[in-house]
Design an enzyme around this catalytic site. Sequence first.
Site, PDB file in Angstrom:
ATOM      1  N   CYS A  80       0.840  -1.199   0.000  1.00  0.00           N
ATOM      2  CA  CYS A  80       0.000   0.000   0.000  1.00  0.00           C
ATOM      3  C   CYS A  80       0.876   1.251   0.000  1.00  0.00           C
ATOM      4  O   CYS A  80       1.982   1.251   0.551  1.00  0.00           O
ATOM      5  CB  CYS A  80      -0.877   0.001   1.243  1.00  0.00           C
ATOM      6  SG  CYS A  80      -2.098  -1.320   1.266  1.00  0.00           S
ATOM      7  N   CYS A 138       1.819  -9.223   6.844  1.00  0.00           N
ATOM      8  CA  CYS A 138       0.518  -8.570   6.942  1.00  0.00           C
ATOM      9  C   CYS A 138      -0.588  -9.545   7.297  1.00  0.00           C
ATOM     10  O   CYS A 138      -1.738  -9.162   7.407  1.00  0.00           O
ATOM     11  CB  CYS A 138       0.197  -7.878   5.633  1.00  0.00           C
ATOM     12  SG  CYS A 138       0.358  -8.960   4.230  1.00  0.00           S
TER      13      CYS A 138
HETATM   14  S1  SF4 Z   1      -1.589  -1.225   7.249  1.00  0.00           S
HETATM   15 FE1  SF4 Z   1      -1.659  -2.905   5.738  1.00  0.00          FE
HETATM   16  S2  SF4 Z   1      -3.644  -2.736   4.667  1.00  0.00           S
HETATM   17 FE2  SF4 Z   1      -3.329  -0.843   5.855  1.00  0.00          FE
HETATM   18  S3  SF4 Z   1      -2.528   0.598   4.363  1.00  0.00           S
HETATM   19 FE3  SF4 Z   1      -0.747  -0.384   5.375  1.00  0.00          FE
HETATM   20  S4  SF4 Z   1      -0.203  -2.238   4.183  1.00  0.00           S
HETATM   21 FE4  SF4 Z   1      -2.238  -1.499   3.509  1.00  0.00          FE
END
Ligand code: SF4
Length: 240
Positions: free
Chosen positions: A205, A233
């Site tokens: 992300c 994750c």
């Molecule tokens: S915490 Fe995980 S799902 Fe949320 S924006 Fe970051 S990588 Fe993406």
Amino acid sequence: MSSVAHNIDVEAVNQELELRTPQEVLTWALETLHPNIAMAWSGAEDVAVVDMMLKINPKARIFTLDTGRLNPETYEAIDRVRNKYGCQIEIMFPDYSAAEVMVREKGMNLFYESVENRKRCCGVRKVEPLKRMLSTLQAWVTGLRRDQAVTRTVLPKVEIDKAFGEILKVNPIADWSHEQVWDYIRSNNVPYNALHDQGYPSIGCAPCTRVVQPGEDIRAGRWWWENPETKECGLHVKQH
Ligand code: SF4
């Protein structure tokens, strides 16, 4: 686990496939499990596996998780793959009500505040949509490699994914290096995410991925504010 996958002797298959090429592993997987098997493409360099799968079977299934926080370059990469191969990418979105509750309670960028918040965000935006997809499959294919992270050094080509309903998980490029992946992408003219040319070896992300410096670990740009041991994750849980 459902019937076809249930009858597979994973240990024997794994021994048989350990020294085989990714294409041989994928041919076995698709012949045995299609259409109940799909590749989880992250929009990054694992596109090499997408190319291999679609060359073996143009109807091979590919899915990706749109967390709602991806970079524009990742969306462009998804569309370029759709256009080049004429395939449908099955896009999975987060449950909107869970995302709304989380953001109202914790804010837009909750992940920087604690590992707990980060895991909650990954849970809502990645893990739940992945679970929903995997609950419809007997097996999934990943682009995971042993050299990507300290959390991935022991990674079989085929394993039972205990974290997701004991379906099969196929990792055809487990033993490939970063260089092998890029040799494949370049020599096969595979469309790839433009962020790779801007210094992002690992792409997730937008708010949780940054450029890495020369000599840094390839996953150093993911959740850079956390310790390496916490940097998963929830999509790929180490099997014990
Ligand atoms: S915490 Fe995980 S799902 Fe949320 S924006 Fe970051 S990588 Fe993406």
